[in-house]
Design a protein around this motif. Structure first.
Motif, PDB file in Angstrom:
ATOM      1  N   VAL A  65       0.838  -1.203   0.000  1.00 20.20           N
ATOM      2  CA  VAL A  65       0.000   0.000   0.000  1.00 20.20           C
ATOM      3  C   VAL A  65       0.871   1.251   0.000  1.00 20.20           C
ATOM      4  O   VAL A  65       0.606   2.220  -0.733  1.00 20.20           O
ATOM      5  N   ALA A  68       2.249   1.699  -3.449  1.00 25.08           N
ATOM      6  CA  ALA A  68       1.201   2.154  -4.373  1.00 25.08           C
ATOM      7  C   ALA A  68       0.930   3.634  -4.183  1.00 25.08           C
ATOM      8  O   ALA A  68       0.715   4.377  -5.158  1.00 25.08           O
ATOM      9  N   ASN A  69       0.980   4.063  -2.927  1.00 23.68           N
ATOM     10  CA  ASN A  69       0.750   5.471  -2.627  1.00 23.68           C
ATOM     11  C   ASN A  69       1.894   6.331  -3.168  1.00 23.68           C
ATOM     12  O   ASN A  69       1.676   7.417  -3.716  1.00 23.68           O
ATOM     13  N   GLY A  72       1.548   6.734  -6.850  1.00 29.15           N
ATOM     14  CA  GLY A  72       0.333   7.401  -7.313  1.00 29.15           C
ATOM     15  C   GLY A  72      -0.538   6.515  -8.168  1.00 29.15           C
ATOM     16  O   GLY A  72      -1.233   6.996  -9.082  1.00 29.15           O
ATOM     17  N   ALA A  74      -3.268   4.950  -7.480  1.00 27.68           N
ATOM     18  CA  ALA A  74      -4.709   5.167  -7.319  1.00 27.68           C
ATOM     19  C   ALA A  74      -5.196   6.274  -8.254  1.00 27.68           C
ATOM     20  O   ALA A  74      -6.245   6.148  -8.893  1.00 27.68           O
ATOM     21  N   SER A  81      -8.089   8.454  -3.947  1.00 22.83           N
ATOM     22  CA  SER A  81      -7.028   8.209  -2.965  1.00 22.83           C
ATOM     23  C   SER A  81      -6.679   6.731  -2.965  1.00 22.83           C
ATOM     24  O   SER A  81      -7.448   5.879  -3.459  1.00 22.83           O
ATOM     25  N   THR A  82      -5.510   6.429  -2.390  1.00 24.27           N
ATOM     26  CA  THR A  82      -5.094   5.035  -2.284  1.00 24.27           C
ATOM     27  C   THR A  82      -6.069   4.255  -1.420  1.00 24.27           C
ATOM     28  O   THR A  82      -6.425   3.108  -1.731  1.00 24.27           O
ATOM     29  N   TRP A  85      -9.244   3.490  -3.384  1.00 20.39           N
ATOM     30  CA  TRP A  85      -8.965   2.466  -4.405  1.00 20.39           C
ATOM     31  C   TRP A  85      -8.852   1.086  -3.758  1.00 20.39           C
ATOM     32  O   TRP A  85      -9.412   0.102  -4.240  1.00 20.39           O
ATOM     33  N   TRP A  86      -8.155   1.027  -2.654  1.00 17.61           N
ATOM     34  CA  TRP A  86      -7.966  -0.221  -1.907  1.00 17.61           C
ATOM     35  C   TRP A  86      -9.328  -0.763  -1.459  1.00 17.61           C
ATOM     36  O   TRP A  86      -9.606  -1.967  -1.574  1.00 17.61           O
ATOM     37  N   THR A  97      -9.730   0.911   5.386  1.00 11.59           N
ATOM     38  CA  THR A  97      -8.574   1.135   4.508  1.00 11.59           C
ATOM     39  C   THR A  97      -7.893   2.472   4.801  1.00 11.59           C
ATOM     40  O   THR A  97      -6.673   2.583   4.664  1.00 11.59           O
ATOM     41  N   THR A 101      -4.077   2.659   5.778  1.00  7.58           N
ATOM     42  CA  THR A 101      -3.206   3.503   4.949  1.00  7.58           C
ATOM     43  C   THR A 101      -2.417   4.473   5.819  1.00  7.58           C
ATOM     44  O   THR A 101      -1.231   4.732   5.571  1.00  7.58           O
TER      45      THR A 101
END
Length: 431
Positions: A65, A68-69, A72, A74, A81-82, A85-86, A97, A101
């Motif tokens: 996570v 992924a953040n 970028g 997401a 936002s991540t 999306w999660w 989430t 996060t």
């Protein structure tokens, strides 16, 4: 923002991930679904092993996570936002989430916590408590070395305490690692909490139309503690009285929330209105029960409060027995009601009598109750009006202002019958 199918996902993953999934499937097939074959010691041992394995999986997930953040992903997928999306991809709640996060981001600053989570020595909840707690320490009072010391201390305690207990320890961590600044920090925290509580104070209640009122409130911990202590004392008093009476009413056997609710009612009834400020109409916050003497002693007719609510004859009789009603309500004549020219303002007893007689503002169509009304002289005290019931009436603040307007004309609209309705008036302003 479409999720990738399972088959497509597996084709994208490194071999170690597919091996892990195969191992989990084998575990479920040979252990999870056949738990009845395990010995007692094996079942107990699996609890801690699986908890550790779960923590390690969460650690890996949080690492993914965080990456992924950073990339970028997401935003490129069309998400805001991540965390959102999660949540969309995994069907978790956004609250969960977002919380995870936040923990993933915080682990970057707390390498010891991150290592303990990846080794299975911390749960995700424990890790979040430690990360959030250390981040909340004041930067002007706590240096990096002290933060690391706090991190080590809490990780060690996590081996024996759950996240809830750790949260309590976090609040007192400076007492352990930096006692020289703990008092100053506590003073800051308490001051902020008290100011926040003052700003958030709220009390609402609403009748349900079936004889009950539902309410919600927000108080400071200080005021909550006072209220709790008062209600607990009344609950214990109820229990003692019930035991002395042989538990005939069954109060002592009721669930505690029910007994606390009954105690709250007792607390309200027993609070003296004489300790409260005067209401807008100049009368103490006394609730007046209007009922004839015959109904009070033996009848079944309902009584009425000056706030407009109706209560049973049984409740009115109980109030008369234990709290005492205003003598004017019972018609004893023990309180002087006519003051003539001896006083300009109506007395509290006269105000109560006006409330009983008029039932609220006497302007046609106004429904303001007695407690917010003013006492008005029909014939002004200056030059020669008397401060008597016959010369008085209740008016709400707005209509009291209007009736003294030089342009006001007053028309009586009450009809025969001699009741409060005969005193109804209309106020018009000449143009």
């Amino acid at each position: 923002m479409e999720p990738t199918s399972s088959s497509e996902t597996l084709g994208l993953l490194p071999p170690v991930v597919t091996q892990m999934l195969a191992a989990i499937e084998a575990f479920n097939d040979h252990v999870g679904s056949r738990a009845w074959t395990l010995q007692d010691s094996q079942v107990a041992a699996l609890w801690s092993v699986l908890a550790s394995a779960q923590a390690r999986l969460v650690s890996g997930e949080l690492g993914i996570v965080a990456e992924a953040n950073t990339r970028g992903l997401a935003l490129r997928a069309g998400a805001t936002s991540t965390a959102n999306w999660w949540a969309f991809v995994t069907h978790r709640t956004r609250a969960e989430t977002r919380r995870l996060t936040k923990t993933a981001a915080g682990l970057a600053d707390r390498p010891l916590v991150a290592a303990a989570l990846s080794e299975g020595r911390l749960s995700a909840d424990q890790a979040a408590v430690i990360v959030d707690g250390i981040a909340a320490l004041p930067t002007d009072l706590v240096d990096d070395a002290t933060r690391t010391e706090a991190e080590e201390y809490l990780i060690a305690k996590a081996a024996h305490f759950d996240a809830k207990a750790l949260r309590v320890m976090v609040d007192k961590i400076l007492d352990v690692v930096a006692p020289e600044v703990a008092e100053a920090h506590e003073a800051r925290v308490l001051d902020r909490q008290e100011r926040d509580a003052q700003a958030a104070a709220k009390f609402t209640m609403r009748p349900d139309g079936h004889g009950k009122v539902n309410g919600r409130f927000t108080l400071s911990e200080f005021h909550g503690a006072i209220l709790d202590k008062a209600l607990q004392a009344l609950v214990h008093a109820q229990k003692d009285e019930s035991q002395e009476a042989g538990a005939g009413d069954g109060t002592a056997k009721l669930p505690l929330p029910h007994r606390m609710g009954l105690a709250f009612g007792d607390y309200i009834e027993s609070h003296s209105p004489h300790t409260l400020p005067k209401t807008g109409g100049g009368v103490s916050a006394t609730v007046v029960v209007t009922m004839g003497f015959a109904e009070l002693t033996a009848g079944l007719k309902a009584a009425q409060l000056d706030t407009g609510q109706r209560i049973s004859a049984a409740l009115a009789r109980r109030l008369a027995c234990q709290a005492g009603l205003v003598p004017a309500v019972l018609g004893t004549g023990s309180v002087a009601m006519d003051m003539g020219r001896r006083a300009r303002l109506f007395t509290p007893s006269q105000r109560l009598a006006l409330g009983i007689r008029d039932g609220g503002c006497t302007v046609d169509g106004c429904d303001r109750p007695p407690g917010v009304c003013h006492a008005h002289h029909d014939n002004p005290w200056v030059p020669n009006g008397h401060t008597d019931l016959a010369n008085g009436r209740l008016l709400c603040p707005r209509h009291h202002t209007l009736i003294h307007d030089p342009r006001a004309t007053i028309t009586k609209v009450g009809s025969s019958g001699g009741g409060a309705g005969d005193r109804t008036i209309r106020i018009n302003l000449r143009t």
